[in-house]
Motif scaffolding. Structure first.
Motif, PDB file in Angstrom:
ATOM      1  N   ARG A 182     -16.211  74.090 129.833  1.00  0.00           N
ATOM      2  CA  ARG A 182     -15.768  73.969 131.372  1.00  0.00           C
ATOM      3  C   ARG A 182     -15.787  75.270 132.030  1.00  0.00           C
ATOM      4  O   ARG A 182     -15.891  75.374 133.183  1.00  0.00           O
ATOM      5  N   SER A 185     -19.141  75.946 133.250  1.00  0.00           N
ATOM      6  CA  SER A 185     -19.506  75.125 134.502  1.00  0.00           C
ATOM      7  C   SER A 185     -18.570  75.624 135.638  1.00  0.00           C
ATOM      8  O   SER A 185     -19.398  75.540 137.029  1.00  0.00           O
ATOM      9  N   ARG A 188     -20.785  78.400 136.825  1.00  0.00           N
ATOM     10  CA  ARG A 188     -21.784  78.012 137.727  1.00  0.00           C
ATOM     11  C   ARG A 188     -21.829  77.631 138.980  1.00  0.00           C
ATOM     12  O   ARG A 188     -22.386  77.646 139.879  1.00  0.00           O
TER      13      ARG A 188
END
Length: 217
Positions: A182, A185, A188
Motif C-alpha cells: 500500500r 501504491s 505511485r
C-alpha cells in the motif's frame, strides 16, 4: 456599436466566462485529487497504527506465555510459577478486552483473509487443530496449564509453542507486506498526481509571444 466592436465585446465575454469555467473545473479536479490522496494517506497511517498495536499485543502475550511455560517446564519454585501464571493471565485479560476491536481493525484495514488468520471462530469446532492465531494461543495455554500434572507431555507442548511462534511470525510478515504494497501504491498515486498537475500547468500556461523574424531579403 459597429460589428467589429460588438465582436470584440462578445469575444471578451465568452473568453472570460469560458476561462472562469475552465479555472473552476481545474480547481475542482485538484481538490478531488488532493482529497483522494489525503484519504489514502490517512488510511495508510491508520492501518500502520492499528498493526503496531496488534503486534505489540501479540508479542506481549507470547512472551508472557513462554515465561510461564519455562517456569513450569523447569520445575521452578511454586511462587515463581504462580507469579508468571498471574502475569500471563493478566495479559490474557487485556487481550480478550481488545480481541474484537483488533479483529475488526485488521478486517477493515488489511482484509478478511488477514482477519481470519488472526481470529477464526470456526476453530471452536476443532480446538485441537486451530488455524487462527487466537485459538493457537488458547491451545498452548491449555497445554501449559496441564503440563505440571503430565510432565511427559512436554515435547508436545514445546511443539505447539514452536508452531504458535511460526504462525505469529508469518502473520506479522504477511501483514507488513500488505502495508508495504500500500505504501508503494500511495507513492505511485502521488507521482501520478504530480505528473497530471504538471500537464495541466503546461496546458493552461499562455503561449509566449515571440517577435516575428524578418523574411529573407
Amino acid at each position: 456599436m459597429d460589428a467589429d466592436t460588438r465582436s470584440l465585446v462578445i469575444g471578451f465575454i465568452l473568453t472570460t466566462v469560458l476561462g472562469g469555467l475552465l479555472g473552476a473545473g481545474l480547481q475542482r479536479t485538484q481538490w478531488n485529487r488532493q482529497a483522494r490522496l489525503d484519504i489514502a494517506k490517512q488510511s495508510y497511517v491508520d492501518a500502520t497504527t492499528m498493526l503496531e498495536q496488534v503486534l505489540t499485543s501479540i508479542d506481549r502475550r507470547y512472551y508472557d506465555l513462554y515465561r510461564w511455560y519455562s517456569a513450569v517446564r523447569d520445575d521452578e519454585p511454586e511462587q515463581k510459577i504462580a507469579e508468571r501464571e498471574a502475569i500471563y493471565f493478566a495479559t490474557v485479560h487485556e487481550w480478550n478486552e481488545k480481541l474484537r476491536t483488533h479483529h475488526q481493525g485488521i478486517r477493515r484495514h488489511l482484509g478478511a483473509s488477514h482477519a481470519l488468520s488472526y481470529l477464526n471462530y470456526r476453530d471452536d469446532l476443532d480446538a485441537q487443530h486451530p488455524s487462527s492465531l487466537h485459538y493457537r494461543f488458547v491451545l498452548c495455554t491449555d497445554l501449559v496449564h496441564g503440563l505440571r500434572a503430565a510432565p511427559q507431555t512436554s515435547p508436545a507442548v514445546w511443539s505447539a509453542m514452536e508452531k504458535l511462534n511460526w504462525h505469529l511470525t508469518e502473520f506479522a510478515q504477511e501483514a507488513t507486506t500488505e502495508l508495504i504494497r500500500r505504501s508503494h501504491s500511495l507513492r505511485r498515486l502521488r507521482s501520478t498526481d504530480l505528473a497530471e498537475e504538471r500537464s495541466e500547468a503546461m496546458v493552461s500556461r499562455p503561449e509566449p509571444q515571440h517577435p516575428s523574424r524578418p523574411g529573407p531579403p
